[in-house]
Structure formats: structure tokens, C-alpha cells
Write a protein that holds these residues in place. Structure first.
Motif, PDB file in Angstrom:
ATOM      1  N   GLY A 194      24.181  46.413  32.578  1.00  0.00           N
ATOM      2  CA  GLY A 194      23.683  47.312  31.681  1.00  0.00           C
ATOM      3  C   GLY A 194      23.168  48.541  32.425  1.00  0.00           C
ATOM      4  N   VAL A 195      22.527  48.473  33.630  1.00  0.00           N
ATOM      5  CA  VAL A 195      22.437  49.775  34.229  1.00  0.00           C
ATOM      6  C   VAL A 195      23.557  50.480  34.270  1.00  0.00           C
ATOM      7  CG1 VAL A 195      21.856  50.624  36.508  1.00  0.00           C
ATOM      8  CG2 VAL A 195      20.685  48.565  35.482  1.00  0.00           C
ATOM      9  N   VAL A 196      24.847  50.110  34.774  1.00  0.00           N
ATOM     10  CA  VAL A 196      25.964  50.849  34.641  1.00  0.00           C
ATOM     11  C   VAL A 196      26.134  51.332  33.332  1.00  0.00           C
ATOM     12  CG1 VAL A 196      28.325  50.836  35.366  1.00  0.00           C
ATOM     13  CG2 VAL A 196      26.722  49.479  36.807  1.00  0.00           C
ATOM     14  N   ALA A 260      32.203  42.669  35.400  1.00  0.00           N
ATOM     15  CA  ALA A 260      33.617  42.950  35.772  1.00  0.00           C
ATOM     16  C   ALA A 260      33.971  43.923  34.588  1.00  0.00           C
ATOM     17  CB  ALA A 260      34.444  41.902  35.514  1.00  0.00           C
ATOM     18  N   GLU A 261      33.269  44.088  33.412  1.00  0.00           N
ATOM     19  CA  GLU A 261      33.824  44.976  32.259  1.00  0.00           C
ATOM     20  C   GLU A 261      33.551  46.296  32.523  1.00  0.00           C
ATOM     21  OE1 GLU A 261      35.675  45.679  28.873  1.00  0.00           O
ATOM     22  OE2 GLU A 261      35.490  43.846  29.830  1.00  0.00           O
ATOM     23  N   ALA A 263      32.581  47.333  36.111  1.00  0.00           N
ATOM     24  CA  ALA A 263      32.652  47.986  37.240  1.00  0.00           C
ATOM     25  C   ALA A 263      34.093  48.183  37.578  1.00  0.00           C
ATOM     26  CB  ALA A 263      32.735  46.654  38.250  1.00  0.00           C
ATOM     27  N   SER A 264      34.291  49.349  38.344  1.00  0.00           N
ATOM     28  CA  SER A 264      35.606  49.968  38.475  1.00  0.00           C
ATOM     29  C   SER A 264      36.554  48.955  39.570  1.00  0.00           C
ATOM     30  CB  SER A 264      35.582  51.265  39.251  1.00  0.00           C
ATOM     31  OG  SER A 264      34.837  51.331  40.317  1.00  0.00           O
ATOM     32  N   GLY A 265      37.637  48.673  39.390  1.00  0.00           N
ATOM     33  CA  GLY A 265      38.562  48.048  40.301  1.00  0.00           C
ATOM     34  C   GLY A 265      38.319  46.543  39.617  1.00  0.00           C
ATOM     35  N   ARG A 266      38.868  45.580  40.674  1.00  0.00           N
ATOM     36  CA  ARG A 266      38.867  44.150  40.110  1.00  0.00           C
ATOM     37  C   ARG A 266      37.877  43.244  40.982  1.00  0.00           C
ATOM     38  NH1 ARG A 266      42.753  41.805  37.276  1.00  0.00           N
ATOM     39  NH2 ARG A 266      43.031  39.487  37.586  1.00  0.00           N
ATOM     40  N   VAL A 267      37.202  42.252  40.250  1.00  0.00           N
ATOM     41  CA  VAL A 267      36.516  41.510  40.900  1.00  0.00           C
ATOM     42  C   VAL A 267      37.319  40.422  41.375  1.00  0.00           C
ATOM     43  CG1 VAL A 267      34.502  39.740  40.728  1.00  0.00           C
ATOM     44  CG2 VAL A 267      34.565  41.774  39.510  1.00  0.00           C
ATOM     45  N   ASN A 268      37.392  40.152  42.824  1.00  0.00           N
ATOM     46  CA  ASN A 268      38.456  38.986  43.397  1.00  0.00           C
ATOM     47  C   ASN A 268      38.084  37.523  43.188  1.00  0.00           C
ATOM     48  OD1 ASN A 268      40.180  41.165  44.238  1.00  0.00           O
ATOM     49  ND2 ASN A 268      38.680  41.699  45.915  1.00  0.00           N
ATOM     50  N   ILE A 269      37.744  37.167  42.130  1.00  0.00           N
ATOM     51  CA  ILE A 269      37.646  35.540  41.866  1.00  0.00           C
ATOM     52  C   ILE A 269      39.182  35.202  41.950  1.00  0.00           C
ATOM     53  CG2 ILE A 269      36.455  34.153  40.495  1.00  0.00           C
ATOM     54  CD1 ILE A 269      34.654  36.119  39.849  1.00  0.00           C
ATOM     55  N   PRO A 270      39.458  33.962  42.266  1.00  0.00           N
ATOM     56  CA  PRO A 270      40.625  33.217  42.127  1.00  0.00           C
ATOM     57  C   PRO A 270      40.864  32.755  40.618  1.00  0.00           C
ATOM     58  CG  PRO A 270      39.665  32.545  44.180  1.00  0.00           C
ATOM     59  CD  PRO A 270      38.687  33.308  43.426  1.00  0.00           C
ATOM     60  N   GLY A 271      42.110  32.964  40.143  1.00  0.00           N
ATOM     61  CA  GLY A 271      42.454  32.428  38.892  1.00  0.00           C
ATOM     62  C   GLY A 271      41.976  30.941  38.583  1.00  0.00           C
ATOM     63  N   ASN A 272      42.141  30.079  39.705  1.00  0.00           N
ATOM     64  CA  ASN A 272      42.187  28.830  39.380  1.00  0.00           C
ATOM     65  C   ASN A 272      40.626  28.395  39.440  1.00  0.00           C
ATOM     66  OD1 ASN A 272      41.401  29.252  42.075  1.00  0.00           O
ATOM     67  ND2 ASN A 272      42.254  27.396  42.729  1.00  0.00           N
ATOM     68  N   LYS A 273      39.819  29.365  39.849  1.00  0.00           N
ATOM     69  CA  LYS A 273      38.257  29.137  39.646  1.00  0.00           C
ATOM     70  C   LYS A 273      37.805  29.407  38.300  1.00  0.00           C
ATOM     71  CE  LYS A 273      36.794  29.312  44.433  1.00  0.00           C
ATOM     72  NZ  LYS A 273      35.670  29.652  45.440  1.00  0.00           N
ATOM     73  N   VAL A 274      38.387  30.410  37.504  1.00  0.00           N
ATOM     74  CA  VAL A 274      38.099  30.806  36.300  1.00  0.00           C
ATOM     75  C   VAL A 274      38.541  29.788  35.451  1.00  0.00           C
ATOM     76  CG1 VAL A 274      38.437  32.633  34.565  1.00  0.00           C
ATOM     77  CG2 VAL A 274      38.122  33.327  37.099  1.00  0.00           C
ATOM     78  N   ASN A 305      38.262  36.800  26.570  1.00  0.00           N
ATOM     79  CA  ASN A 305      38.965  38.192  26.708  1.00  0.00           C
ATOM     80  C   ASN A 305      38.008  38.771  27.765  1.00  0.00           C
ATOM     81  OD1 ASN A 305      40.240  40.451  26.470  1.00  0.00           O
ATOM     82  ND2 ASN A 305      39.500  41.368  24.681  1.00  0.00           N
ATOM     83  N   ASN A 306      38.377  38.948  29.109  1.00  0.00           N
ATOM     84  CA  ASN A 306      37.878  39.331  30.332  1.00  0.00           C
ATOM     85  C   ASN A 306      38.831  40.053  31.360  1.00  0.00           C
ATOM     86  OD1 ASN A 306      37.996  37.534  32.910  1.00  0.00           O
ATOM     87  ND2 ASN A 306      38.002  36.258  30.918  1.00  0.00           N
ATOM     88  N   ARG A 307      38.049  40.835  31.935  1.00  0.00           N
ATOM     89  CA  ARG A 307      39.024  41.629  32.986  1.00  0.00           C
ATOM     90  C   ARG A 307      39.312  41.019  34.549  1.00  0.00           C
ATOM     91  NH1 ARG A 307      36.683  47.118  34.294  1.00  0.00           N
ATOM     92  NH2 ARG A 307      38.716  47.365  35.402  1.00  0.00           N
ATOM     93  N   ILE A 308      38.847  39.663  34.322  1.00  0.00           N
ATOM     94  CA  ILE A 308      39.159  38.980  35.749  1.00  0.00           C
ATOM     95  C   ILE A 308      40.438  38.198  35.464  1.00  0.00           C
ATOM     96  CG2 ILE A 308      38.191  37.329  37.398  1.00  0.00           C
ATOM     97  CD1 ILE A 308      35.495  38.213  36.348  1.00  0.00           C
ATOM     98  N   TYR A 309      40.256  37.127  34.863  1.00  0.00           N
ATOM     99  CA  TYR A 309      41.464  36.280  34.444  1.00  0.00           C
ATOM    100  C   TYR A 309      41.135  35.561  33.043  1.00  0.00           C
ATOM    101  CZ  TYR A 309      44.030  36.496  38.885  1.00  0.00           C
ATOM    102  OH  TYR A 309      44.674  36.974  39.586  1.00  0.00           O
ATOM    103  N   ILE A 310      42.063  35.593  32.240  1.00  0.00           N
ATOM    104  CA  ILE A 310      41.972  34.740  30.637  1.00  0.00           C
ATOM    105  C   ILE A 310      42.510  33.605  31.145  1.00  0.00           C
ATOM    106  CG2 ILE A 310      42.598  34.857  28.380  1.00  0.00           C
ATOM    107  CD1 ILE A 310      42.506  37.850  28.410  1.00  0.00           C
ATOM    108  N   PRO A 311      41.688  32.482  30.837  1.00  0.00           N
ATOM    109  CA  PRO A 311      42.340  30.990  31.331  1.00  0.00           C
ATOM    110  C   PRO A 311      43.040  30.631  30.225  1.00  0.00           C
ATOM    111  CG  PRO A 311      40.040  31.004  30.756  1.00  0.00           C
ATOM    112  CD  PRO A 311      40.147  32.539  30.702  1.00  0.00           C
TER     113      PRO A 311
END
Length: 691
Positions: A194-196, A260-261, A263-274, A305-311
Motif C-alpha cells: 500500500g505504501v508503494v 509482488a504486484e 514491486a519492480s522485477g520478480r519475487v524469486n519464489i519457486p513455483g512448486n512452493k506456490v 492471477n498473480n505476478r509470481i506464479y499461477i498454480p
């Protein structure tokens, strides 16, 4: 003993139904929508507090369900009251604005600029994470409704929130909190997002990078179940602070996807965790409370619908497949809300029978895609697989390399499935052997596809033997889970025997001499019943084979007695024996002619009375002449005549109770009329004497 038979039968039924109890991860379905309509039921026209109202309307909105207009109007009234009240806290304003963002209450009295100014003031003096969370969240909601909201000291607010973070990715609620919380981490990430969003200038990218690292650390501490589902949890010192893993996981997912929505760039969370977290939410099925349903549905909507991974969820519409009916193995690949996946290929890497030595029965079979129904399928009957419980390992690969950066399929996915079929029972024989154990007295071949009506006889020196060989549709030996033989005496005393297998054959041998005590020395007829059942056996059966008449020796003096058989408690409520009444013969009556003659004699006194009146003469001198006395006199004589008539009717037709009822009314009538008549006669007689 009969209870044991019931237990065995229930065991057979349970073994047949247990294949349906395997948990299957499935996307959101109509069951969730039905549950939402049942759980979110307004009481007295409202859902309760604004927080509860938001949970209800948000869940209904995500599931695409209509909101009741009456409830919406009541909710809008509550929203206007909270937004217009000077005593409303930041939390009150936060949930009021959240409800308003869904309902779009048309209230001209809402002054959003003044509310934003009040929240800016609260934000400047904020000293805890909840203060930042509710204030910044409310300002963001006001901005999303079209009003200009700018946070002048965004960097300061960002640093103030970041000051509550810990090295393991968790957050504290305030500077005095000794314990960090995973739930607070979700609140903090949502507040930072929200601050961003409302900052008047771009936030330092290095600060955003630090928060990304915190998110990675937070996912490093994620917990898992044996089936690969992942979830977040907390350590609790005080029970009052307890939050369920569902609520904590939902908070983290809301915060991570929100950050993640923006923030610039990508949040490095593995897809299998999502994907693992998504499976955790779906593995809960349909929650039983409105609160849990809200957290489940909202968290899944963030993952949809997110910017990390859609499971992408790989699921089996059916885990029980009939080889007899040539069922197809079908696989669904969809998002958590059932939206079809982008073009991909699904392979069945291995199908391993649980009874095998680990060698795959099926390998590297690519499933066909039915574009019309958006489902992948495989014809298993053509692969010549046998019945059994199988471990199926699938792998989905996306066609577009770009899509691999957007969607998470989780690599290999394992399922348990049951392939069922009809089991052939061959070489079924029932034998009675002589005392030497070799010579056969009687041998009967059995067709276990239907009931039999064998009639055998044996004594205590002979042996009973039953044997048969079950085989699978492919001709392999089959071992059912439940194989029992029951002998039931004509007195309903039952004996259950477990039949064990030897090589490919099931065999039971009963030496009656060794069972005389178990049979309580009860000679007579025994019904023979065979139970064969298994979860993957489509033709499980309870078959009647016939009867055997046993001739057992007389029991010794201290021989055990057969237990008394319980009485069925339901018989007490059944129909009773018909009661037949026997009436005594009617007494002998006189001839009809004699009765009529007696009836005629009854009227002789009356006839004599009338004749006497004529002979003596009737004195009518005192009969009244004025209208009133005449009426009372006529009524009096009429009443007397009615009583006489009633006596006659009682003799001919009426019963005693009816006669007394009528007589009671006539008696009252005669008393009143007779009193009036006699009073007038006495008065007239007195006047005559005086004159």
C-alpha cells in the motif's frame, strides 16, 4: 454370534467403499458456492460487524454469487454511520471502506477527503504494525475509489514498517513484542504494498529488494505435509493469540501477492512452493465455517492471477476406474478456480500396482486431449492393465516457453487410483472326507456366480473341505481382502471361519472332531454361507452354498452350553398376534307368538283405565277457560303423554342411556309446567270455596 456375522458383513461393505475416501485435490466447485449460500445467511437483516459483512460480500463476489439488495442496503447504512462518525477507529474505517469498495454505496454524506486527512494524521503517530496496516489500507481504498491520495513521507512509512521485521522473514506487531509472527508478516507485506501504491514518488528499489529477500526467507520456513502440500504456521505462547494455519497462510498469500504486484522485477519464489500452498487451500475441501471459507476463497483468488506464479492444479475427476466398463483415465489441468490451463501435454510417466515388486505396469504414455471438454484422457483398457490399487505419476509440460515463467505445474504429480473389475472364481469344490483324511465321501463342484442348494451330511469323525481359486481378468492370482465361511445352526448359533490362501488357491479344512465343543455338540442342519469381498472386486458376494446336516455325539456332563440368542429389539414394535373374541351363545328366547300375546296383555290395564274413566265420568268443571291457564294445562297433559310415549319407545327401540337423556329434559319441563298448572288450580279452587 450373530453379531460377528454383522461385523463381517460391515467389513465387506467398508472394504468396498473405502476406495472412495481417498482425498483428492480439486479446484473450487459448485460445492463451495452452495456452502457460501448456506454459511453466509444474514441474521436480522445483517451479517454482523463490518468485518463479517466484508467477509460475506467478498466471498460472494469472488464466487460470482448475487448479493441480496435488502442486506446491501443495511450494510450501506452501517458503512455511512462508521465513515461519518468522529469516534471511528482506523480499523473501523478500513472495513467500512472495504465494504464500500464492493457495494459502491451512493452516499453523498461520505466525505472521503476528510477521512483521508484523518488517516494521514493517524499514520504520522502510528507506533504499531496494525496502525500502519489499517491506515495505509484505508488510504489505498480511498485512492481506488477515484480520490487523490498521496503519501508524502512514503520512505519514512516504509522504514517504520520495515523496523518490525525479523531476520527469518517474520514480523513483530510492535517494538515491544517479544515474539515474531508469520501472520504479522502478511499484514506487513500488504501494508508495504500500500505504501508503494500511494507514495508521491518512487520508493527506493534497494528497500524493495530487501523486502523481496525477506519473502524468500519467509518461504524457507514454510511447513509441509507428507503429500507435498505446504502451509504457514506460528508458534504460540498465549492461546488468545492463536490463529489457524489456514488464516496464517491466507494472510501471507494476501501480503506476498499484493507486494509482488507493485514491486519492480520478480519475487524469486519457486513455483512448486506456490503450487504447494495452493494445494493446501484446496485440500481443505469445503470448510465448515464462514470465516474459514472466506480465508480459503480470498487466498485462492490472490493465487488465481498473480505476478509470481499461477498454480495449475492437476486432478483426477475419478479415482475409481472400472475395467469392465472400459472407463477412461481422465486428467484435469486447471487453475484453482477451474479455468482451463494454456496448451500443455500431460504424460503418465508410471503406473505401479501396489501388489507388484515396484516395476511399472505402464510407462511414458501421453494422454490425448479432448479440446471440446478441455480434458486429457487415456484408454487404459487397451493397455492390458490388471485390477488393483495403482500409484499414478503424471507430468505436465507447457507448450509455450513463455508460459513456463507464468504458470507452475509442479513437475511430477502423484495420485492413487483403483482399477476395478470382475474376479473369476474357478475350481470351486466342497468335499466331505472320511476319518482317514484321504478317501472322499462326497464331492460337489460349485458355481459361485450364483447361490447353490447343496444338501450334505457328515458326522463328527469326518472332515469338511472347501476350496476355490480367484483369478483377475488377466488370469493372475487374486487375494481378496475378506474371505470368510459361516455355518449357522438351525437355532441361529453362528460360527465364522477365516479362509486363508495357499499359493493360488483358497482352502478351508474343518475336522469336525476338533470342533465339537465349539459347535456346542449341536447336531442338526447348518446353513453354509461364503463371503468374498475386496475394494477392487466388482462382483463381491455373500453366497449361500446350501446346508450340511451334522451328527455330533451327545454332550458330556460339563460340556459348554450354546449362548442364548439375543432377541431382535425391533420385534417388539412389529405386528402383534390377532385377537379373536369368542362371544357366548345367546340365551334361548320364547316364541314370537307368545311375545306378541304378552305385549297385548300389557295394554289391558290401560284399556281398563280408559273404560273406568268412561264409566265413572270425567270431571272437566275445573278445566280452565282463560287462554294462559288453558295453554299450561294442555302442555302439562302433553308432557305426561310424552313420558308415556317415551316408555313405549324404550320398550321397542331406544336404549337406556338415550331414554334417560330425553327423560331428564321432559322431567324438567313437567316440573315447571306442572307447578304452574297446579298453582292455578289451587288458586281457582280457593276462589270457588270462598264464594
Amino acid at each position: 454370534m450373530p453379531g460377528r456375522g454383522i461385523i463381517i458383513l460391515l467389513a465387506l461393505i467398508w472394504s468396498s467403499l473405502s476406495i472412495c475416501t481417498a482425498s483428492v485435490v480439486r479446484p473450487i466447485s459448485e460445492a463451495h458456492r452452495s456452502a457460501a449460500l448456506e454459511l453466509f445467511v444474514p441474521f436480522d437483516g445483517s451479517f454482523g460487524s463490518l468485518e463479517d459483512i466484508y467477509a460475506a460480500f467478498r466471498t460472494l463476489e469472488i464466487l460470482g454469487l448475487e448479493k441480496t439488495q435488502d442486506v446491501s442496503d443495511v450494510a450501506c447504512e452501517s458503512v455511512v454511520d462508521k465513515l461519518g462518525s468522529p469516534s471511528s477507529t482506523a480499523k473501523d474505517l478500513f472495513y467500512a471502506l472495504k465494504v464500500n469498495s464492493i457495494l459502491r454505496c451512493q452516499a453523498e454524506t461520505i466525505k472521503f477527503e476528510e477521512i483521508a486527512s484523518k488517516l494521514q494524521t493517524v499514520l504520522k503517530s502510528a507506533s504499531s504494525l496494525p496502525d500502519f496496516y489499517y491506515s495505509i489500507g484505508s488510504l489505498l481504498l480511498i485512492k481506488n475509489q477515484g480520490f487523490e491520495v498521496l503519501l508524502s513521507d512514503a520512505a519514512g512509512a516504509f522504514q517504520s514498517i520495515k523496523a518490525f521485521s525479523q531476520s527469518d522473514g517474520r514480523w513483530r506487531y510492535d517494538s515491544s513484542s517479544a515474539e515474531s509472527s508469520t501472520y504479522a508478516a502478511g499484514m506487513a507485506l500488504e501494508a508495504l504494498a500500500g505504501v508503494v501504491s500511494i507514495a508521491d514518488s518512487e520508493v527506493d528499489k534497494s528497500m524493495i529488494g530487501v523486502v523481496k529477500n525477506d519473502i524468500v526467507k519467509l518461504f524457507d520456513s514454510i511447513k509441509s505435509y507428507s503429500d507435498g502440500t505446504l502451509y504457514f504456521d506460528d508458534k504460540y505462547v498465549h492461546t488468545n493469540d492463536y490463529r489457524s494455519p489456514l488464516e496464517i497462510s491466507a494472510s501471507v498469500i494476501r501480503g506476498v501477492t499484493a507486494f509482488a504486484e507493485v514491486a519492480s522485477g520478480r519475487v524469486n519464489i519457486p513455483g512448486n512452493k506456490v503450487l504447494g500452498v495452493a494445494k493446501f487451500f484446496l485440500s481443505l475441501g469445503v470448510p465448515g465455517t464462514s470465516k474459514d471459507l472466506f480465508h480459503q476463497i480470498e487466498a485462492l483468488s490472490c493465487l488465481e492471477n498473480n505476478r509470481i506464479y499461477i498454480p495449475l492444479i492437476i486432478s483426477l475427476p475419478a479415482t475409481v476406474l472400472s475395467l469392465t466398463s472400459r472407463d477412461q483415465l481422465k486428467v484435469d489441468v486447471t487453475s484453482v478456480f477451474g479455468v482451463p490451463a494454456p496448451p500443455l501435454t500431460v504424460k503418465l510417466l508410471q503406473a505401479i500396482n501396489s501388489n507388484s515388486d515396484g516395476k511399472p505396469n505402464i510407462e511414458n504414455q501421453e494422454l490425448y486431449f479432448d479440446q471440446e471438454n478441455s480434458i486429457h484422457y487415456l484408454d487404459i483398457a487397451s493397455l492390458k492393465v490388471d485390477v488393483g490399487k495403482y500409484n499414478l505419476i503424471f507430468e505436465a509440460s507447457l507448450h509455450d516457453p513463455v508460459a513456463e515463467k507464468k504458470y507452475a505445474t509442479g513437475g511430477r504429480t502423484s495420485f492413487s487410483a483403483f482399477f476395478t473389475g470382475s474376479i473369476q472364481i474357478d475350481q470351486a469344490e466342497l468335499e466331505i472326507l472320511n476319518s482317514d483324511g484321504d478317501s472322499i465321501e462326497t464331492i460337489e463342484s460349485l458355481d459361485l456366480s450364483k447361490d447353490s442348494s447343496l444338501s450334505l451330511s457328515a458326522n463328527h469323525l469326518q472332515t469338511f473341505r472347501l476350496s476355490f481359486q480367484p483369478t483377475t481378468p488377466l488370469g493372475h492370482a487374486f487375494k481378496p481382502h475378506q474371505v470368510f465361511l459361516k455355518l449357522r445352526h438351525e437355532t441361529n448359533v453362528e460360527h465364522i471361519f477365516l479362509i486363508e490362501s495357499s499359493a493360488r488357491q483358497y482352502k478351508l479344512t474343518l475336522d469336525f472332531l476338533g470342533f465339537v465343543e465349539k459347535f456346542y455338540y449341536l447336531s442338526g442342519k447348518y446353513d453354509i454361507e461364503l463371503f468374498v469381498g475386496d475394494a477392487i472386486m466388482e462382483n463381491s458376494f455373500l453366497r449361500t452354498l446350501g446346508l450340511v446336516e451334522l451328527d455330533l455325539p451327545e454332550p458330556p456332563e460339563k460340556a459348554p452350553q450354546a449362548p442364548p440368542q439375543p432377541i431382535d429389539p425391533y420385534l417388539r414394535y412389529g405386528p402383534k398376534a390377532e385377537i379373536r373374541h369368542i362371544f357366548r351363545s345367546p340365551e334361548k328366547r320364547p316364541p314370537k307368538e307368545l311375545s306378541l300375546a304378552f305385549f297385548a296383555l300389557i295394554f289391558l290395564p290401560l284399556l281398563g283405565f280408559l273404560i273406568g274413566l268412561v264409566r265413572l265420568g270425567v270431571n272437566l268443571k275445573l278445566f280452565p277457560s282463560s287462554p294462559g291457564p288453558v295453554a299450561f294445562s294442555l302442555l302439562f297433559h302433553t308432557g305426561i303423554a310424552s313420558v308415556l310415549l317415551l316408555y313405549g319407545l324404550f320398550w321397542l327401540k331406544l336404549d337406556l342411556f338415550t331414554t334417560l337423556k330425553i327423560l331428564s329434559f321432559l322431567g324438567i319441563f313437567l316440573v315447571f309446567i306442572g307447578h304452574q298448572t297446579l298453582s292455578r288450580l289451587a288458586s281457582t279452587s280457593a276462589k270457588v270455596k270462598s264464594s
